[in-house]
Design a protein around this motif. Sequence first.
Motif, mmCIF file in Angstrom:
data_model
loop_
_atom_site.group_PDB
_atom_site.id
_atom_site.type_symbol
_atom_site.label_atom_id
_atom_site.label_comp_id
_atom_site.label_asym_id
_atom_site.label_seq_id
_atom_site.Cartn_x
_atom_site.Cartn_y
_atom_site.Cartn_z
ATOM 1 N N GLY A 54 0.791 -1.217 0.000
ATOM 2 C CA GLY A 54 0.000 0.000 0.000
ATOM 3 C C GLY A 54 0.824 1.267 0.000
ATOM 4 O O GLY A 54 2.044 1.258 -0.190
ATOM 5 N N LYS A 68 -12.887 2.944 -2.698
ATOM 6 C CA LYS A 68 -12.024 2.303 -3.690
ATOM 7 C C LYS A 68 -11.409 3.397 -4.561
ATOM 8 O O LYS A 68 -12.114 4.315 -5.004
ATOM 9 C CB LYS A 68 -12.817 1.339 -4.573
ATOM 10 C CG LYS A 68 -13.444 0.207 -3.819
ATOM 11 C CD LYS A 68 -12.407 -0.810 -3.423
ATOM 12 C CE LYS A 68 -13.098 -2.038 -2.838
ATOM 13 N NZ LYS A 68 -12.136 -3.039 -2.431
ATOM 14 N N LEU A 84 -2.667 1.098 -9.844
ATOM 15 C CA LEU A 84 -3.066 0.035 -8.927
ATOM 16 C C LEU A 84 -4.400 0.350 -8.280
ATOM 17 O O LEU A 84 -4.666 1.503 -7.917
ATOM 18 C CB LEU A 84 -2.003 -0.129 -7.827
ATOM 19 C CG LEU A 84 -0.583 -0.403 -8.319
ATOM 20 C CD1 LEU A 84 0.429 -0.040 -7.261
ATOM 21 C CD2 LEU A 84 -0.464 -1.858 -8.706
ATOM 22 N N GLY A 86 -6.828 0.243 -5.114
ATOM 23 C CA GLY A 86 -6.602 0.252 -3.680
ATOM 24 C C GLY A 86 -7.872 0.592 -2.926
ATOM 25 O O GLY A 86 -8.864 1.036 -3.512
ATOM 26 N N GLU A 87 -7.811 0.371 -1.636
ATOM 27 C CA GLU A 87 -8.916 0.703 -0.745
ATOM 28 C C GLU A 87 -8.378 1.519 0.423
ATOM 29 O O GLU A 87 -7.335 1.186 0.992
ATOM 30 C CB GLU A 87 -9.571 -0.565 -0.212
ATOM 31 C CG GLU A 87 -10.705 -0.281 0.744
ATOM 32 C CD GLU A 87 -11.391 -1.539 1.250
ATOM 33 O OE1 GLU A 87 -12.153 -1.427 2.219
ATOM 34 O OE2 GLU A 87 -11.168 -2.625 0.684
ATOM 35 N N ILE A 104 -3.695 3.561 2.210
ATOM 36 C CA ILE A 104 -4.349 2.901 1.072
ATOM 37 C C ILE A 104 -3.723 1.526 0.888
ATOM 38 O O ILE A 104 -2.512 1.424 0.673
ATOM 39 C CB ILE A 104 -4.192 3.739 -0.211
ATOM 40 C CG1 ILE A 104 -4.795 5.136 -0.009
ATOM 41 C CG2 ILE A 104 -4.831 3.027 -1.399
ATOM 42 C CD1 ILE A 104 -4.439 6.130 -1.093
ATOM 43 N N ALA A 105 -4.544 0.473 0.994
ATOM 44 C CA ALA A 105 -4.077 -0.897 0.778
ATOM 45 C C ALA A 105 -4.359 -1.273 -0.668
ATOM 46 O O ALA A 105 -5.482 -1.098 -1.147
ATOM 47 C CB ALA A 105 -4.789 -1.861 1.719
ATOM 48 N N PHE A 106 -3.338 -1.785 -1.358
ATOM 49 C CA PHE A 106 -3.517 -2.189 -2.743
ATOM 50 C C PHE A 106 -4.286 -3.503 -2.818
ATOM 51 O O PHE A 106 -4.109 -4.393 -1.999
ATOM 52 C CB PHE A 106 -2.167 -2.359 -3.450
ATOM 53 C CG PHE A 106 -1.366 -1.095 -3.549
ATOM 54 C CD1 PHE A 106 -1.963 0.119 -3.861
ATOM 55 C CD2 PHE A 106 0.001 -1.107 -3.351
ATOM 56 C CE1 PHE A 106 -1.231 1.287 -3.961
ATOM 57 C CE2 PHE A 106 0.751 0.051 -3.446
ATOM 58 C CZ PHE A 106 0.132 1.249 -3.750
ATOM 59 N N ASP A 107 -5.166 -3.632 -3.844
ATOM 60 C CA ASP A 107 -5.965 -4.833 -4.093
ATOM 61 C C ASP A 107 -5.477 -5.521 -5.364
ATOM 62 O O ASP A 107 -5.138 -4.854 -6.336
ATOM 63 C CB ASP A 107 -7.447 -4.473 -4.334
ATOM 64 C CG ASP A 107 -8.129 -3.909 -3.111
ATOM 65 O OD1 ASP A 107 -7.699 -4.197 -1.986
ATOM 66 O OD2 ASP A 107 -9.120 -3.175 -3.300
ATOM 67 N N VAL A 109 -2.910 -7.101 -6.741
ATOM 68 C CA VAL A 109 -1.683 -6.675 -7.403
ATOM 69 C C VAL A 109 -1.114 -7.856 -8.188
ATOM 70 O O VAL A 109 -0.937 -8.947 -7.648
ATOM 71 C CB VAL A 109 -0.652 -6.176 -6.367
ATOM 72 C CG1 VAL A 109 0.643 -5.768 -7.034
ATOM 73 C CG2 VAL A 109 -1.236 -5.030 -5.556
#
Length: 127
Positions: A54, A68, A84, A86-87, A104-107, A109
């Motif tokens: 993230g 999102k 990317l 992210g959430e 922000i956490a990446f989804d 990847v």
Amino acid sequence: MSDFDGAAAEPRIRGERRRFPRAGFDGAVAAEPVPRTISTHAMPLLASDLSEGGLGATAQDFVPSGAKLLVSLEPAAGAEPLRLMGEVVRVAHIAFQDRWSLGIAFDAVSEAERKRLREVVAGRGRG
């Protein structure tokens, strides 16, 4: 800073939960809300750190936890941008400023994107 999970949420302190090494990052970053509508626009973010998992950044506008975002970042001048999904997993108001701190956490990847992220983090960690 106070963590914020919604309009009536109580501020709280969270424990450290990072799974990946992170490094300082001050490259160009833009985020677009997903789904994108006619009334939405890309918003510039001021990045502070980056990992495979993230991005830490600040934004002028409030972005709710759970939103999102399609994040576009330039790992280096002239390099192909990374885009990317992210959430937003953390939102905190920055005291005495009109800015918000975001985690922000990446989804989802891909392995190629993960490899590029690892290279960027490793390069920034040495510098």
